[in-house]
Design a protein around this motif. Structure first.
Motif, short mmCIF file in Angstrom:
data_model
loop_
_atom_site.label_atom_id
_atom_site.label_comp_id
_atom_site.label_asym_id
_atom_site.label_seq_id
_atom_site.Cartn_x
_atom_site.Cartn_y
_atom_site.Cartn_z
N GLY A 133 0.76 -0.97 0.07
CA GLY A 133 0.13 -0.08 0.03
C GLY A 133 0.86 1.25 -0.09
N PHE A 134 0.47 2.21 -0.72
CA PHE A 134 1.43 3.34 -0.90
C PHE A 134 0.65 4.77 -0.95
CE2 PHE A 134 0.71 4.65 -5.38
CZ PHE A 134 0.23 3.44 -5.88
N TYR A 135 1.23 5.84 -0.61
CA TYR A 135 0.51 7.04 -0.94
C TYR A 135 1.77 8.28 -1.34
CZ TYR A 135 1.90 8.22 3.88
OH TYR A 135 2.56 8.11 4.93
N ILE A 136 1.16 9.18 -1.98
CA ILE A 136 2.45 10.26 -2.18
C ILE A 136 2.61 11.15 -1.05
CG2 ILE A 136 2.93 12.43 -3.64
CD1 ILE A 136 1.55 10.98 -5.98
N LYS A 158 1.66 -0.20 4.14
CA LYS A 158 0.78 -1.32 4.58
C LYS A 158 0.87 -2.34 3.65
CE LYS A 158 -2.69 2.01 6.41
NZ LYS A 158 -2.55 2.01 7.85
N TRP B 130 -4.22 11.39 1.74
CA TRP B 130 -3.69 10.55 3.18
C TRP B 130 -2.59 11.31 4.04
CZ3 TRP B 130 -6.16 7.49 5.85
CH2 TRP B 130 -5.70 6.46 6.83
N ARG B 131 -1.73 12.21 3.11
CA ARG B 131 -0.70 12.69 3.86
C ARG B 131 -1.11 13.91 4.71
NH1 ARG B 131 0.86 14.13 -1.91
NH2 ARG B 131 0.17 16.48 -2.28
N ARG B 133 -4.14 13.51 6.35
CA ARG B 133 -5.28 12.81 7.08
C ARG B 133 -5.50 13.44 8.40
NH1 ARG B 133 -0.95 9.71 6.96
NH2 ARG B 133 -0.18 8.57 8.45
N LYS B 182 -6.02 1.14 16.50
CA LYS B 182 -5.89 2.04 15.17
C LYS B 182 -6.87 1.66 14.10
CE LYS B 182 -2.37 3.67 11.84
NZ LYS B 182 -0.86 3.51 11.96
N CYS B 184 -8.34 3.12 10.28
CA CYS B 184 -7.82 3.99 9.09
C CYS B 184 -9.10 4.02 8.40
CB CYS B 184 -6.81 3.54 8.51
SG CYS B 184 -5.33 3.44 9.45
N TYR B 186 -10.88 5.59 4.97
CA TYR B 186 -10.37 6.23 3.90
C TYR B 186 -11.74 6.85 3.09
CZ TYR B 186 -6.48 3.40 4.47
OH TYR B 186 -5.42 2.83 4.88
N ASP B 191 -8.72 4.57 -2.88
CA ASP B 191 -7.68 5.01 -1.67
C ASP B 191 -7.50 4.11 -0.73
OD1 ASP B 191 -8.32 8.74 -1.02
OD2 ASP B 191 -7.22 7.62 -2.77
N ILE B 195 -3.79 2.52 -0.90
CA ILE B 195 -3.20 3.04 0.60
C ILE B 195 -3.04 1.63 1.34
CG2 ILE B 195 -2.60 4.41 2.40
CD1 ILE B 195 -4.20 6.33 0.76
N GLY B 196 -4.32 0.88 1.58
CA GLY B 196 -4.30 -0.30 2.32
C GLY B 196 -3.50 -1.45 1.66
N ASN B 215 -8.74 -1.34 8.74
CA ASN B 215 -8.67 -0.36 7.59
C ASN B 215 -10.15 -0.80 6.66
OD1 ASN B 215 -5.88 0.83 6.56
ND2 ASN B 215 -5.68 -0.80 7.89
#
Lengths: 541, 517
Positions: A133-136, A158, B130-131, B133, B182, B184, B186, B191, B195-196, B215
């Protein structure tokens, strides 16, 4: 070509080319750019039909990361890729679909040029990255000389084998956006930062002096749909043409320190030792010869056995980087067979896997329908024999598995081993257990090369079974083709149709098996079955 | 982990939180209750509070119940309610934030307020990355989220209420050294997948080893289903609290998670009801029955991991938990898997983390013991009771049930178009307000070439969600098929302007070419 001559040619080839390890500057005169790479990073080949990745490099050093909770240690070699996004004007020049007509003006073929839909780097990343799992995390605009640059920091967290960082600088030139992308463990970034940043900053445009930046539509990304039947001669010509295309593509863009060796039955692209290539080629040749001898009835005069490409990477990391996630597996291989330098040799998983692929390749080239329709006992029988097959000189020899030597013998002693009749009639569930597959392998070996291949009762059994199976499948297909399908009109009819369909799938397999069995063994008596079982079990020991 | 066995279609692809390609038309702003934010649009607001969004290709009237906030710079002041207010207005004064002020002052204050609010909305929109969030801690959870705050609050509150119910029911509590899980959340499915790090088809997941986390994504077109997924995954966490070193077997783990997933949170009364019927699962079970398959008790309970633990397993959990006779024993059985000395457990490691697990065959032995069905006759009796419960007690009833079951029948596998059409039609007759229902039914009629009926249904879908470009697009397609080319084309252009150029919707544009065939 004699081996010593090939070795000499290889030596000459290597000495004439400057390997990347000692020259950090990398120039691409086709796309018109250059980069200075970190020391001891080596170039790795690009897949022949790749439209966007134009260069790939791998670090020599392996880095490690240990998950603090799971305590699993992952390893990774930092990698750098250059990805090119051509401006719209180039993409418009690509042919989307082209009709190929014969002399009478009839359409016989439609060629689709597979144009890549990624419009920019973010689109490409979103649709292709599979390392987790990635994001900028950051995105900034800057300049490199006159060039506008977009700098990305991408975090991979993730579901990854260790948290990673992807650093990409996208250089926006007049008609191409070049994305220079580097990936490493997050924990390794401190050590690699200055090298990678230096590489990014070294990007420069140079003059384009070699070739076109648009791939030749005839050699890449083409799907052809043949309309109507081809004559055997047309089929042969098509196969020869496809072989030529595949060989050309595979060699185009091959890094300089790779060796190209044209063997009788293989095109070898070697980045390992000569000995590694020799071993594999000898094994492959032995498999092909064995198949010719064992399945002569599959060979047609107009068949053409294409030469597969045997691509030998120098290590696992190089293979993984080339193949985007792993080596090829599955029964029917593609013409481009990728493997890597195997330090274990004959008996290793890699070696066995290649042997299986050689066998599947030969079968598919001669009768792909047969390969598709093979009953489980035949398919697993062959596949699992190839796992343990070794060549001695030019000959391929089949050997029993470890389980067979112990487990199957014990089952025979205990009176619970599956008899040949049971194996012939077994459906898919029987083969869920791996031991059943080894049992099928034992039976196949008995029939093909063991005492069964000489016994009057069973020596032609595999051939007869094959011929009967082909005939029954043809008959069943005709019957099904003739069936009319009525759309349901009520919920009850719809539910009944669903029920009938799910039962029919289950039934078809059973019917096929039983029909072929009936045809092949119609005249057999119980005594003959007992005799067969007795000699088969005896051959296991 | 929850997977969707429904074949992904339009319903799953239209989850853009904001239109990707909507062009800036004005200076106004619109925030919808489902979290979509529209900046730089042209609004026309009436004194009665009606809102219309002006596009180049047409106007879109937005019903009040969809609107969280509409900020129209040119909005007229509210109409006077009485003679006193009329007199003040005649003096050149206007009411603003409880005070009478001059018109010019009011205009300035209003514009300042709009600017501040614009900054806030821009910030909310930025925080969808996400950055950027947002973070929030509650008693039992640590949230990281990209949905707008007013959407987040609903899920935050219901999750805490849900935890309270389950914790009381099963007597569990989080460990002292790790009191919060936690979570998460989205803002879109895409997304979540990216991201997951999970493939398409996964709806949510709970990581059951350290560091534990959950998630999931917000499906703005089906917020109820979003809650189902959240509750399902959260339930795995709560099961884990029974014993942190124990991995609950697939059955009863998934069955209980589904049972508790069928819960409803009353936002106004702040009340949680659990154990409701899950229509989508029920449809799958009824389909199996229609093909002649009834899962047996032993077959289901003793299986190590089968998909039917989600469907048939849910029916079994529902049956047992709703039964005064069986509920207590079932709960004892579940607890016993982790705690009872007579249950045979095996060791399994996830990396260096040791866990205990129980194989299917042993789960069955424990089930028999605790459910007191140790003879074959007793097993058969309980099995019959369970099957009768499915046949007679579990029904697809009520609008919501028919909506979910209908969509599942049409988009699941195997497809049951006739059944799906009937269920969706009944949902419509019974007053469904789900645009997905109208859209899905409209597509069925469109494929059957009943374009008049299709157009009617698409129009209804548009009325329920006028800013969803896909519905407008389909409406345009149907109108063109009916020969209303100009109006149809205008609808299609409006849809494109609203944002149909979003990558997830690009495939719809290919359908336009079919109109020329």
């Amino acid at each position: 070509m004699p081996r010593f001559a090939r070795a000499l040619l290889a030596l000459l080839s290597l000495s004439l080319l400057a390997p990347l390890a000692t020259a950090q500057k990398f120039e691409d005169k086709r796309f018109g750019y250059e980069l200075r790479l970190p020391k001891e990073w080596s170039q790795i080949p690009i897949k022949a039909n790749e439209e966007y990745i134009i260069a790939k490099f791998l670090a020599k050093k392996t880095y490690f990361y240990t998950d603090p909770d799971l305590k699993i240690t992952y390893e990774h070699k930092p990698e750098l890729q250059v990805i090119a996004f051509l401006s719209e004007k180039y993409r418009e020049d690509s042919v989307d679909a082209e009709e190929v007509k014969n002399e009478d003006g009839e359409t016989v073929k439609i060629r689709f040029n597979l144009t890549n839909p990624y419009k920019d780097y973010e689109d490409f990343l979103k649709n292709t990255y599979s390392g987790g799992g990635f994001y900028i995390a950051e995105e900034n605009e800057s300049k490199a000389g006159n060039l506008k640059v977009t700098e990305y920091l991408v975090k991979v967290e993730k579901g990854a084998n260790g948290p990673r960082r992807i650093v990409t600088w996208v250089f926006h030139t007049e008609d191409i956006d070049f994305a220079v992308q580097a990936e490493c463990f997050e924990s390794s970034w401190k050590e690699l930062r200055s090298d990678i940043t230096r590489t990014m900053k070294s990007f420069e445009e140079i003059e384009r002096t070699e070739g076109s930046i648009v791939q030749d539509a005839s050699t890449s990304g083409i799907v052809e749909i043949e309309l109507g039947e081809l004559t055997p001669e047309e089929r042969m010509k098509r196969r020869q043409a496809r072989e030529r295309e595949a060989h050309q593509r595979a060699q185009a863009g091959l890094p300089e320190d790779w060796e190209v060796i044209e063997e009788d039955l293989f095109l070898v692209l070697n980045h390992a030792d000569d000995k590694d290539a020799d071993k594999l080629v000898e094994q492959g040749e032995a498999v092909f010869r064995w198949c010719e001898k064992t399945f002569p009835y599959l060979i047609d005069d107009t068949d053409y056995l294409r030469k597969p490409i045997l691509r030998i990477c120098k290590d696992w990391d190089e293979l993984a980087s080339f193949a985007f996630g792993g080596r090829e597996s599955g029964w029917v291989p593609s013409i481009d067979m990728v493997t890597y330098k195997d330090t274990v040799g004959i008996g290793s998983w890699t070696y066995s896997n290649m042997t299986q692929r050689f066998c599947a390749w030969w079968l598919n080239e001669h009768d792909g329908d047969f390969l598709d329709a093979m009953p489980y006992w035949m398919r697993y029988g062959l596949e699992y024999n190839m796992l343990y097959a070794k060549h001695k000189g030019k000959k391929l020899e089949l050997y029993p598995s470890d389980w067979e030597k112990v487990g199957l013998r014990q089952e025979i002693k205990d009176g619970v081993a599956a008899t040949p009749k049971e194996i012939f009639l077994a459906t898919e569930e029987f083969y869920d257990g791996e031991n059943s597959r080894y049992a099928a392998a034992a039976l196949m070996r008995y029939l093909l090369v063991g005492k069964g291949s000489k016994d009057k009762l069973t020596k032609n059994l595999v051939r007869e079974y094959y011929l009967n199976m082909t005939a029954v499948i043809e008959e069943m297909d005709k019957e099904e083709g003739g069936e009319s399908y009525k759309e349901p009109e009520t919920e009850e009819e719809e539910a009944a149709m669903i029920k009938e369909r799910s039962e029919r799938l289950r039934q078809r397999e059973k019917e096929l098996m039983e029909a072929v069995f009936e045809r092949t063994f119609a005249e057999w008596t119980d005594k003959e079955w007992d005799r067969f079982a007795k000699y088969y079990f005896k051959s296991i020991g | 982990m929850l997977r969707n066995s429904v074949i992904p279609t339009l319903a799953l692809s239209l989850l853009a939180a904001a239109p990707a390609a909507a062009q800036a038309q004005g200076e106004d702003m619109l925030l919808l209750k489902d979290g979509r934010i529209f900046l730089d649009v042209e609004l026309v607001t009436t004194p009665e509070g009606e809102v219309t969004v002006q596009f180049e290709n047409g106007e879109v009237h937005v019903p009040g119940h969809l609107i969280q906030e509409a900020l129209d710079l040119d909005a007229p002041p509210p109409a006077p309610k009485n003679a006193e207010e009329e007199a003040k207005i005649a003096e050149g004064l206007l009411m603003y934030q409880g005070k009478w002020v001059s018109a010019s002052k009011r205009d300035k204050m209003f514009r300042d307020e709009i600017e501040d609010r614009r900054e806030e909305l821009v910030s909310i929109q930025d925080s969808q990355l996400w950055r950027n969030r947002s973070f929030e801690k509650t008693k039992h959870f640590e949230f990281e989220y990209t949905v707008p705050p007013h959407v987040f609050e609903i899920y935050r509150d219901q999750l805490e209420a849900y935890f309270k119910v389950f914790a009381k029911d099963w007597k569990v509590k989080p460990p002292k050294d790790n009191p919060r899980l936690k979570i998460c959340m989205y803002v879109t499915e895409s997304d979540f997948l990216q991201i997951g790090g999970v493939p398409k088809g996964v709806l949510g997941y709970f990581r059951f080893v350290d560091p534990m986390e959950l998630n999931f994504f917000y499906d703005r077109r089906d917020p109820v289903f979003t809650t189902e997924v959240l509750f399902h995954e959260a339930n795995h966490y709560m099961q884990k609290l029974i014993d942190l070193e124990f991995k609950m077997p697939h059955f009863p783990g998934e069955a209980i998670a589904e049972y508790y997933g069928g819960a409803h949170w009353d936002v106004d009364k702040k009340k949680l009801t659990v154990g409701l019927v899950l229509p989508s699962r029920l449809v799958e079970v009824k389909t199996d029955i229609a093909t002649g398959k009834y899962w047996g008790l032993e077959e289901l309970v003793s299986a190590d991991e089968v998909y039917q633990h989600y469907t048939w397993g849910w029916t079994l959990a529902h049956f047992l938990m709703k039964s005064k006779k069986h509920e207590k024993n079932f709960k004892k059985f579940v607890m016993a898997l982790a705690e009872d000395k007579k249950v045979r457990r095996e060791s399994v490691s996830i990396g260096a983390i040791p866990l205990k697990m129980v194989r299917g065959s042993e789960v069955w032995e424990a089930f028999r013991r605790f459910m007191k069905i140790e003879t074959d006759e007793a097993v058969k009796e309980l099995e019959k009771e369970w099957h009768d419960y499915i046949d007679n007690e579990l029904k697809v009833e009520g609008v919501r049930a028919k909506e979910a079951a209908g969509v599942r029948a049409v988009k699941g596998y195997p497809r049951q178009m006739i059944r799906g059409k009937r269920l969706l039609s009944e949902a419509v007759e019974e007053g469904s307000t789900s645009p997905i229902v109208y859209q899905t039914l409209g597509e069925i009629f469109y494929d059957d070439r009943d374009y008049a009926k299709a157009a009617e249904l698409f129009e209804k879908a548009v009325s329920f969600d006028p800013l969803e470009p896909g519905y407008t697009f389909w409406h345009g397609m149907a109108l063109k098929r009916l020969g209303q080319s100009e109006e149809g084309q205008q609808r299609i252009e409006l849809a494109k302007e609203m944002g149909i150029n979003d990558p997830s919707l690009r495939w719809l544009l290919e359908l336009e070419d079919e109109l020329d065939d």
